[in-house]
Design an enzyme around this catalytic site. Structure first.
Site, PDB file in Angstrom:
ATOM      1  N   ARG A 135       0.827  -1.209   0.000  1.00  0.00           N
ATOM      2  CA  ARG A 135       0.000   0.000   0.000  1.00  0.00           C
ATOM      3  C   ARG A 135       0.864   1.263   0.000  1.00  0.00           C
ATOM      4  O   ARG A 135       0.502   2.272  -0.614  1.00  0.00           O
ATOM      5  CB  ARG A 135      -0.935  -0.013   1.203  1.00  0.00           C
ATOM      6  CG  ARG A 135      -1.969   1.114   1.204  1.00  0.00           C
ATOM      7  CD  ARG A 135      -3.078   0.844   2.185  1.00  0.00           C
ATOM      8  NE  ARG A 135      -2.614   0.847   3.566  1.00  0.00           N
ATOM      9  CZ  ARG A 135      -3.409   0.515   4.599  1.00  0.00           C
ATOM     10  NH1 ARG A 135      -4.663   0.121   4.385  1.00  0.00           N
ATOM     11  NH2 ARG A 135      -2.939   0.546   5.834  1.00  0.00           N
TER      12      ARG A 135
ATOM     13  N   TYR B 278      -1.766 -20.887   8.711  1.00  0.00           N
ATOM     14  CA  TYR B 278      -0.737 -20.633   7.712  1.00  0.00           C
ATOM     15  C   TYR B 278      -1.298 -20.818   6.306  1.00  0.00           C
ATOM     16  O   TYR B 278      -1.052 -20.011   5.400  1.00  0.00           O
ATOM     17  CB  TYR B 278       0.444 -21.573   7.941  1.00  0.00           C
ATOM     18  CG  TYR B 278       1.616 -21.349   7.008  1.00  0.00           C
ATOM     19  CD1 TYR B 278       2.566 -20.373   7.284  1.00  0.00           C
ATOM     20  CD2 TYR B 278       1.784 -22.124   5.863  1.00  0.00           C
ATOM     21  CE1 TYR B 278       3.656 -20.174   6.446  1.00  0.00           C
ATOM     22  CE2 TYR B 278       2.863 -21.933   5.012  1.00  0.00           C
ATOM     23  CZ  TYR B 278       3.792 -20.955   5.310  1.00  0.00           C
ATOM     24  OH  TYR B 278       4.868 -20.757   4.463  1.00  0.00           O
TER      25      TYR B 278
ATOM     26  N   LYS C  42      -1.512 -17.854   3.366  1.00  0.00           N
ATOM     27  CA  LYS C  42      -0.826 -17.911   2.075  1.00  0.00           C
ATOM     28  C   LYS C  42      -1.807 -17.891   0.918  1.00  0.00           C
ATOM     29  O   LYS C  42      -1.509 -17.338  -0.155  1.00  0.00           O
ATOM     30  CB  LYS C  42       0.079 -19.142   2.014  1.00  0.00           C
ATOM     31  CG  LYS C  42       1.275 -19.073   2.971  1.00  0.00           C
ATOM     32  CD  LYS C  42       2.142 -17.851   2.711  1.00  0.00           C
ATOM     33  CE  LYS C  42       3.391 -17.839   3.596  1.00  0.00           C
ATOM     34  NZ  LYS C  42       4.254 -16.665   3.330  1.00  0.00           N
TER      35      LYS C  42
END
Length: 251
Positions: A120, A152, A156
């Site tokens: 960002r 996790y 991802k």
């Protein structure tokens, strides 16, 4: 050299994949801002690498730290051409029914919030200078469900979504965003969790998937793939999820 005089920010750069990326980038003539939350380790890494590299201590889960590392690249080198979101933490391999809030939030804050904060801040700067390349280090856990626990794996998957959205939105403006779905790599990522708390029952179930792994990669294998994605040789690759897993995901 493929990225000579390019300015790169690399997170999680004190060890493992991030260290290999920072070392290779400097060897290829890039100017690097190397970031890690371990102050002594990043200082040692920068001293060992030498060349045009600056070390910073920062936690990517903290927005201000992500802004600071991008701003440091601008202050020191006047631009940012490459952002490598490599910093990440593992979960406890818990299935969703046994997943605790602390593990969930930790994985999401480091593995998803961190890359988002960094992107960002970096994207407007990249667009203003005519473009740039972002590489997000994901995992085989980003494309399947058998490699890790729920936290996790979800983090991802989210990182891949962030990658693809960014690639599509800015494709006509000179900015590229790609990801690597890496397999088993010889790193210290398991140091990011308390091994005594690993969910052994879930690990037993995941063992069926892990047994199909062809082998373990070295950090330099991932660094070489990152170098390719960062370079003009990959100028037509955007929104790609490149598997670097010795064929594990092909099983």
């Amino acid at each position: 050299m493929q990225i000579r005089d390019k300015v790169a920010v690399v997170t999680g750069a004190a060890s493992g994949i991030g260290l290999a990326i920072a070392r290779l980038f400097v060897a290829e003539g890039a100017k690097v801002v190397a970031v890690d939350w371990h102050a002594e380790a990043i200082a040692a890494a920068v001293a060992d690498i030498g060349g045009t590299i600056i070390g910073m201590t920062g936690n990517v889960a903290v927005e201000a730290d992500c802004v600071a590392m991008i701003d440091r690249a601008i202050a020191e080198y006047g631009r940012i051409d490459i952002l490598v979101n490599n910093a990440g933490v593992m979960d406890l391999f818990q299935s969703v029914a046994d997943l605790d809030n602390e593990t969930w939030r930790r994985c999401m804050s480091v593995n998803v919030d961190g890359p988002m904060y960094a992107m960002r801040r970096a994207v407007p700067l990249m667009l203003a200078q005519g473009g740039g390349s972002i590489i997000n280090i994901a995992s085989v856990a980003a494309t399947g469900g058998g490699a890790a626990g729920a936290a996790y794996t979800a983090s991802k998957h989210a990182l891949i979504g962030l990658t693809k959205s960014t690639a599509f939105q800015y494709a006509r403006l000179g900015l590229r965003c790609n990801a690597l779905a890496v397999g088993g790599v010889s790193t210290n990522i398991m140091d990011s969790v308390d091994n005594s708390r690993l969910d052994q029952a879930a690990l037993g179930r995941l063992g069926a998937y892990h047994s199909s792994s062809p082998g373990t990669l070295e950090p330099i294998d991932i660094a070489n793939a990152v170098l390719f994605l960062a370079s003009d040789a990959a100028r037509h690759l955007n929104g790609a999820v490149l598997p670097v897993d010795m064929g594990w995901s092909a099983a």
